[in-house]
Write a protein that holds these residues in place. Structure first.
Motif, short mmCIF file in Angstrom:
data_model
loop_
_atom_site.label_atom_id
_atom_site.label_comp_id
_atom_site.label_asym_id
_atom_site.label_seq_id
_atom_site.Cartn_x
_atom_site.Cartn_y
_atom_site.Cartn_z
N GLU A 100 105.52 3.84 12.38
CA GLU A 100 104.47 3.58 11.40
C GLU A 100 103.25 2.94 12.06
O GLU A 100 102.11 3.25 11.71
CB GLU A 100 104.97 2.67 10.27
CG GLU A 100 105.84 3.37 9.27
CD GLU A 100 107.27 2.88 9.36
OE1 GLU A 100 107.52 1.85 10.02
OE2 GLU A 100 108.13 3.55 8.79
N MET A 103 101.33 5.64 13.82
CA MET A 103 100.59 6.47 12.86
C MET A 103 99.35 5.74 12.37
O MET A 103 98.28 6.35 12.20
CB MET A 103 101.49 6.86 11.70
CG MET A 103 102.55 7.87 12.07
SD MET A 103 103.78 8.22 10.80
CE MET A 103 102.80 8.53 9.37
N HIS A 104 99.47 4.42 12.15
CA HIS A 104 98.33 3.63 11.69
C HIS A 104 97.24 3.59 12.76
O HIS A 104 96.05 3.77 12.46
CB HIS A 104 98.79 2.22 11.33
CG HIS A 104 97.69 1.31 10.90
ND1 HIS A 104 97.02 1.48 9.70
CD2 HIS A 104 97.11 0.25 11.50
CE1 HIS A 104 96.08 0.54 9.59
NE2 HIS A 104 96.12 -0.22 10.67
N ASP A 106 96.77 5.81 15.13
CA ASP A 106 96.22 7.16 15.21
C ASP A 106 95.20 7.40 14.09
O ASP A 106 94.15 7.99 14.31
CB ASP A 106 97.35 8.18 15.14
CG ASP A 106 96.86 9.58 15.44
OD1 ASP A 106 96.13 9.75 16.44
OD2 ASP A 106 97.20 10.50 14.66
N GLU A 107 95.52 6.91 12.89
CA GLU A 107 94.60 7.05 11.76
C GLU A 107 93.30 6.29 12.01
O GLU A 107 92.20 6.80 11.74
CB GLU A 107 95.28 6.51 10.50
CG GLU A 107 94.46 6.62 9.24
CD GLU A 107 95.20 6.05 8.04
OE1 GLU A 107 94.52 5.42 7.21
OE2 GLU A 107 96.42 6.21 7.95
N LEU A 108 93.41 5.07 12.57
CA LEU A 108 92.21 4.29 12.88
C LEU A 108 91.36 4.98 13.94
O LEU A 108 90.12 5.03 13.82
CB LEU A 108 92.61 2.89 13.35
CG LEU A 108 93.22 1.96 12.32
CD1 LEU A 108 93.68 0.67 12.97
CD2 LEU A 108 92.24 1.67 11.20
N HIS A 110 91.25 8.17 14.53
CA HIS A 110 90.66 9.35 13.89
C HIS A 110 89.42 8.95 13.08
O HIS A 110 88.39 9.65 13.13
CB HIS A 110 91.70 10.03 13.00
CG HIS A 110 91.22 11.30 12.39
ND1 HIS A 110 90.99 12.44 13.14
CD2 HIS A 110 90.91 11.62 11.11
CE1 HIS A 110 90.56 13.40 12.34
NE2 HIS A 110 90.50 12.93 11.10
N LYS A 111 89.49 7.85 12.35
CA LYS A 111 88.33 7.38 11.57
C LYS A 111 87.17 7.01 12.49
O LYS A 111 86.01 7.29 12.18
CB LYS A 111 88.73 6.17 10.72
CG LYS A 111 89.57 6.52 9.53
CD LYS A 111 89.92 5.28 8.74
CE LYS A 111 90.82 5.63 7.56
NZ LYS A 111 91.22 4.43 6.80
#
Length: 121
Positions: A100, A103-104, A106-108, A110-111
């Motif tokens: 998790e 994934m967090h 990776d999301e940051l 990406h943003k």
């Protein structure tokens, strides 16, 4: 104990604990998505920390972890039958959140890339 032996024991314990959870435990609280990510056995073979990654909402994760902790005696007995060790380690279940967290992150990232791409236009 030599480091290579310790690593072999950790890996064999991980395989066997994973197999026991998937095939032998019949507790309905355990969700289908349980993954044993890592096992750390102490040098004296008395304790084994089993890190599990759980998929689902917080309520199902909590009930699954409680069920796994409750079945640690059964898992220990099965390990004793399957692996020939001087001592059968006491099983300590720990929740592993690294998937998790990855994934967090990776999301940051990406943003940030989207923001930089949007600013460059």
């Amino acid at each position: 104990m030599a480091k290579y032996r310790s690593n072999r024991i950790n890996e064999e314990m991980r395989k066997e604990v994973s197999s026991i959870i998937q095939n032998d435990i019949k507790d309905p609280r355990i969700s289908a998505m349980v993954s044993v990510t890592k096992v750390d056995v102490t040098k004296d073979l008395r304790y084994a920390k089993v890190y599990v990654s759980l998929y689902g909402n917080e309520e199902s994760k909590k009930s699954t972890l409680d069920a796994l902790k409750g079945s640690s005696g059964f898992i220990r007995r099965e390990i004793g039958h399957r692996i020939n060790l001087r001592y059968t380690p006491e099983i300590i279940m720990e929740l592993d959140n690294t998937i998790e967290q990855g994934m967090h992150i990776d999301e940051l990232l990406h943003k940030i890339r989207e923001k930089e791409h949007h600013d460059n236009e």
